[in-house]
Write a protein that holds these residues in place. Structure first.
Motif, short mmCIF file in Angstrom:
data_model
loop_
_atom_site.label_atom_id
_atom_site.label_comp_id
_atom_site.label_asym_id
_atom_site.label_seq_id
_atom_site.Cartn_x
_atom_site.Cartn_y
_atom_site.Cartn_z
N ARG A 79 -2.43 9.41 -15.51
CA ARG A 79 -3.53 9.70 -14.59
C ARG A 79 -3.07 9.88 -13.16
NH1 ARG A 79 -8.46 5.68 -16.54
NH2 ARG A 79 -8.82 6.68 -18.55
N SER A 80 -1.79 9.72 -12.92
CA SER A 80 -1.30 9.88 -11.56
C SER A 80 -0.02 10.70 -11.57
CB SER A 80 -1.06 8.51 -10.91
OG SER A 80 -0.10 7.77 -11.63
N ASN A 81 0.13 11.56 -10.57
CA ASN A 81 1.37 12.32 -10.42
C ASN A 81 1.99 12.14 -9.04
OD1 ASN A 81 -0.58 13.72 -8.99
ND2 ASN A 81 0.23 15.72 -9.52
N CYS A 82 1.38 11.28 -8.26
CA CYS A 82 1.90 10.97 -6.94
C CYS A 82 1.97 9.46 -6.75
CB CYS A 82 1.00 11.54 -5.83
SG CYS A 82 1.14 13.33 -5.63
N MET A 83 3.06 9.02 -6.20
CA MET A 83 3.24 7.61 -5.85
C MET A 83 3.52 7.53 -4.36
SD MET A 83 2.92 5.95 -8.67
CE MET A 83 3.47 4.37 -8.05
N GLY A 84 2.99 6.49 -3.75
CA GLY A 84 3.21 6.34 -2.33
C GLY A 84 3.43 4.90 -1.93
N TRP A 85 4.15 4.73 -0.84
CA TRP A 85 4.28 3.42 -0.19
C TRP A 85 3.53 3.49 1.13
CZ3 TRP A 85 5.97 -1.06 -2.10
CH2 TRP A 85 6.78 -1.03 -3.24
N PHE A 86 2.69 2.52 1.33
CA PHE A 86 1.90 2.41 2.54
C PHE A 86 2.20 1.06 3.20
CE2 PHE A 86 -1.11 5.94 2.01
CZ PHE A 86 -0.79 6.33 0.71
N ARG A 87 1.85 0.95 4.47
CA ARG A 87 1.98 -0.34 5.13
C ARG A 87 0.84 -0.54 6.09
NH1 ARG A 87 7.36 0.84 8.88
NH2 ARG A 87 6.36 2.22 10.43
N GLN A 88 0.54 -1.80 6.29
CA GLN A 88 -0.54 -2.16 7.21
C GLN A 88 -0.13 -3.39 8.00
OE1 GLN A 88 -4.40 -2.69 5.39
NE2 GLN A 88 -5.43 -2.35 7.34
N ALA A 89 -0.04 -3.21 9.30
CA ALA A 89 0.25 -4.31 10.20
C ALA A 89 -1.07 -4.90 10.69
CB ALA A 89 1.09 -3.82 11.37
N PRO A 90 -1.09 -6.14 11.12
CA PRO A 90 -2.33 -6.77 11.59
C PRO A 90 -2.98 -5.94 12.69
CG PRO A 90 -0.63 -8.42 11.33
CD PRO A 90 0.03 -7.10 11.12
N GLY A 91 -4.26 -5.66 12.52
CA GLY A 91 -5.01 -4.93 13.53
C GLY A 91 -4.77 -3.43 13.54
N LYS A 92 -4.01 -2.94 12.56
CA LYS A 92 -3.73 -1.51 12.52
C LYS A 92 -4.23 -0.90 11.21
CE LYS A 92 0.26 -1.44 15.60
NZ LYS A 92 1.64 -0.94 15.80
N GLU A 93 -4.34 0.42 11.23
CA GLU A 93 -4.75 1.15 10.03
C GLU A 93 -3.60 1.16 9.02
OE1 GLU A 93 -8.55 1.92 10.89
OE2 GLU A 93 -7.61 2.96 9.21
N ARG A 94 -3.99 1.25 7.76
CA ARG A 94 -2.97 1.41 6.72
C ARG A 94 -2.41 2.83 6.83
NH1 ARG A 94 -4.19 -0.79 0.74
NH2 ARG A 94 -4.74 -2.53 2.11
N GLU A 95 -1.09 2.94 6.84
CA GLU A 95 -0.46 4.24 7.00
C GLU A 95 0.51 4.53 5.85
OE1 GLU A 95 2.28 4.66 10.24
OE2 GLU A 95 3.09 2.63 10.03
N GLY A 96 0.58 5.78 5.48
CA GLY A 96 1.53 6.18 4.44
C GLY A 96 2.90 6.35 5.04
N VAL A 97 3.90 5.74 4.46
CA VAL A 97 5.26 5.87 5.00
C VAL A 97 6.14 6.76 4.13
CG1 VAL A 97 5.20 3.69 6.24
CG2 VAL A 97 6.01 3.71 3.90
#
Length: 127
Positions: A30-48
């Motif tokens: 069901r998925s063909n893309c994998m991603g790593w994201f990160r979220q620091a306190p007080g910040k938006e979750r971002e794709g790295v």
């Protein structure tokens, strides 16, 4: 459903390295893309970093280019994020995510494109 379990986080000093792993199970077709994201306190979750599981095409955020490497081990259904030359600003909760996209070039790092998420693993980099 797709289940994702991250591991490998920890505390390191600036300049150090860590390798994050994401074990993938369930209906992986069901998925063909994998991603790593990160979220620091007080910040938006971002794709790295992202990787297309069929073609192996990768994407990196400018902030991590040259320092982070995303890879997949298809035999073990695992996605890794190798991180070197870590900086204090890399401190965040890191999440693995999976989704299905029509891939043009590389998988999008937009978080709304990912349906399945892991619980996260903490990375702390001290100066």
């Amino acid at each position: 459903q797709v289940q994702l379990v991250e591991s490998g986080g920890g505390s390191v000093q600036a300049g150090g390295s860590l390798r994050l792993s994401c074990a993938v199970s369930g209906y992986t077709y069901r998925s063909n893309c994998m991603g790593w994201f990160r979220q620091a306190p007080g910040k938006e979750r971002e794709g790295v970093a992202t990787i297309s599981t069929n073609e192996g095409r990768t994407y990196y955020a400018d902030s991590v280019k040259g320092r982070f490497t995303i890879s997949q081990d298809n035999a073990k259904n695992t996605v890794h994020l190798q991180m070197i030359s870590l900086k204090p600003e890399d401190t965040a909760m890191y999440y693995c995510a999976a989704g299905f996209q029509v891939v043009v070039g590389s998988c999008s790092p937009a978080k709304y494109r990912y349906n399945y998420w892991g619980q996260g693993t903490q990375v702390t980099v001290s100066s």
